[in-house]
Design a protein around this motif. Structure first.
Motif, short mmCIF file in Angstrom:
data_model
loop_
_atom_site.label_atom_id
_atom_site.label_comp_id
_atom_site.label_asym_id
_atom_site.label_seq_id
_atom_site.Cartn_x
_atom_site.Cartn_y
_atom_site.Cartn_z
N GLN A 130 -26.46 -34.55 -5.39
CA GLN A 130 -26.04 -35.63 -5.63
C GLN A 130 -24.56 -36.08 -4.91
OE1 GLN A 130 -27.69 -38.01 -7.23
NE2 GLN A 130 -26.17 -39.65 -6.55
N ALA A 184 -24.68 -36.50 -1.56
CA ALA A 184 -25.14 -37.85 -0.98
C ALA A 184 -24.04 -38.95 -1.22
CB ALA A 184 -26.33 -38.32 -2.02
N ASP A 185 -23.39 -38.85 -2.22
CA ASP A 185 -22.37 -39.45 -2.84
C ASP A 185 -21.18 -39.42 -1.67
OD1 ASP A 185 -23.42 -40.47 -5.02
OD2 ASP A 185 -22.33 -39.33 -6.35
N ASP A 186 -20.70 -38.46 -1.15
CA ASP A 186 -19.58 -38.39 -0.22
C ASP A 186 -20.30 -38.71 1.09
OD1 ASP A 186 -18.17 -36.82 -1.94
OD2 ASP A 186 -18.56 -34.78 -1.20
N LYS A 235 -22.03 -41.27 1.54
CA LYS A 235 -22.06 -42.80 1.42
C LYS A 235 -20.74 -43.40 1.78
CE LYS A 235 -25.70 -43.25 -2.02
NZ LYS A 235 -26.06 -43.91 -3.38
N ASN A 236 -19.55 -42.54 1.15
CA ASN A 236 -18.26 -42.87 1.51
C ASN A 236 -17.90 -42.64 2.93
OD1 ASN A 236 -18.14 -43.88 -0.87
ND2 ASN A 236 -17.83 -41.69 -1.75
#
Length: 67
Positions: A59, A62-64, A66-67
């Motif tokens: 997770q 995945a968050d990293d 996106k940024n």
């Protein structure tokens, strides 16, 4: 009624106290099964914890991404 109690007491006293080979094997199998179940539960718990950690890492990645 008293005769029934005496009869049951007499029968209980006549029972063989020594356990035979089948009873000993049965007890050992019960102990082994219990120990195995405890170990399986322990391993399952550890695997579950590792899976949760992996899920958090995925997770975060995945968050990293996106940024």
């Amino acid at each position: 009624m008293l005769a029934g109690v005496l009869l049951l007491s007499g029968l209980a006293a006549c029972q063989k106290k020594d356990e035979g080979p089948a009873e000993r094997v049965g007890k050992k199998l019960d102990e082994a099964a219990s120990t195995a179940a405890e170990k399986i539960e322990e391993v399952t718990s550890k695997v579950g914890e590792k899976m949760q950690e992996a899920g958090k890492s995925i997770q975060k990645a995945a968050d990293d991404a996106k940024n």
